[in-house]
Design an enzyme around this catalytic site. Sequence first.
Site, short mmCIF file in Angstrom:
data_model
loop_
_atom_site.label_atom_id
_atom_site.label_comp_id
_atom_site.label_asym_id
_atom_site.label_seq_id
_atom_site.Cartn_x
_atom_site.Cartn_y
_atom_site.Cartn_z
N ARG A 122 0.93 1.05 -3.12
CA ARG A 122 2.35 1.31 -3.31
C ARG A 122 2.84 2.09 -2.09
NH1 ARG A 122 5.31 4.53 -8.25
NH2 ARG A 122 7.42 4.14 -7.51
N ASN A 141 -1.90 4.28 -5.61
CA ASN A 141 -0.59 4.91 -5.50
C ASN A 141 -0.86 6.36 -5.09
OD1 ASN A 141 1.93 5.99 -5.80
ND2 ASN A 141 2.17 5.43 -7.95
N ARG A 175 14.70 16.80 -9.43
CA ARG A 175 15.65 16.41 -8.37
C ARG A 175 17.07 16.38 -8.94
NH1 ARG A 175 12.72 11.03 -6.63
NH2 ARG A 175 11.09 11.65 -8.06
N HIS A 193 12.11 2.47 -6.65
CA HIS A 193 11.62 1.96 -7.95
C HIS A 193 11.65 0.43 -8.01
CE1 HIS A 193 12.83 6.07 -9.78
NE2 HIS A 193 11.52 6.05 -9.61
N GLU A 250 4.19 -0.96 -12.76
CA GLU A 250 4.27 -1.13 -11.30
C GLU A 250 2.93 -1.55 -10.71
OE1 GLU A 250 5.87 2.70 -11.79
OE2 GLU A 250 7.43 2.39 -10.30
#
Length: 403
Positions: free
Chosen positions: A98, A12, A246, A186, A384
């Site tokens: 990813r 990732n 964010r 996600h 993940e």
Amino acid sequence: MTSKQAAYLVLNAGSSSLKFSAFRQQAASADLETLLSGQISGIGSSAHFAAKGADRRLLAEHRWDDKDSLCRDTLLQYVLRWVRATLVDDEIVAVGHRVVHGGLALGQPMRVSPQLLDQLDSLVPLAPLHQPHNLAPMRILAKNFPDLEQVACFDTAFHSSQPAIARSFALPQALTDEGVCSYGFHGLSYEYVTSQLLENRPDLAEGHVVICHLGNGSSLCAVKGGRSMDTSMGFSALDGVPMGTRAGSVDPGVILYLMREKKMGLEELEDLLYRQSGLLGVSGVSNDMQVLQASDDPRAQKAVDLFCFRVAKEVAALAASMGGLDALVFTAGIGENSPEIRALIAERLEWLGVKVDAAANRNREYYIAATDSKVPVFVIPTNEEMMIAKHTINVLGQTIGHA
Ligand code: AMP
């Protein structure tokens, strides 16, 4: 001499970090065993490598002084060589990556090829801050380790089941046709959590489930019958609920105002919306939920309250979007670890029949709904990396099977 077992490396890659994990398929079962995980952080400034074993104990650590010699190429090769030297009983046969964006066309994981890399390059304008970092390791590995199979797994793919109406903005159709629509992110987390829920509670297989992925990046997803129907994140990872740094959804009129009145340019706006807003911007204290919860600064309290308010509002919106709420799931750093945040969100959803049991919530049990809750509530840790490893094995199995 004993033969080595096949193992899979998951990568990732971000702008300043490279996370990695290795998995092995357990004999006679589809389950995967985590062998190790780690990351290189501070890429471009002071790179720091740290790796842990499956028992979470530190296996190795390394710091580099000479930042000039530290290109991604060198660091990635360092990781691969270290993993190979450490896993003496295993042979890394493939790498799963990813990748933030698969566009509308890539609705499932794909084996990496020069053609796929070209296709993924064409999506860079849709995710300019993430996609190039995700793609770089694929090219480095293809050049230096050409025998290694590689699979790309997309954060957008799980959302490919969404109906067109959930993906559309009310903009002129020509823009929608060009790909200005909601993609959602996600997805690998939602897919993993959905698979866990369906394994443990198959009675919810056809149900309406809202999953709250609340971490440094946060979003929510409406899942019906195991398929994504809608999500809070949209065209970019800026949309939806407030995050660490964010803003989440902001009236687009604010952007126009900042451009016109404050003469803000692209980079300044990008910095404001991606790095200076969210929990950090509101509190002026930290982007870290744990720090905010421990703070007695009223601005920190406001950031926490705004976060819970917006998450609860989004749960209701997503329930309306798919026409019901049969289960609510919390996952990721905040969702898994903060009983206070779960309780505050649930409180705001009591009118929908959501009620958590204080003790089960505090003890972070799998099932945390109160006995008189109309909606089952779960805490399901996401993984993940495990999802990517499973996809990698499946894609290569299919490739071999079809050869
Ligand atoms: P993630 O991006 O999924 O790793 O989540 C990171 C976020 O989870 C950060 O805001 C952390 O402060 C938050 N987090 C982790 N543990 C806790 C905890 N025990 N209580 C509150 N927030 C936590």
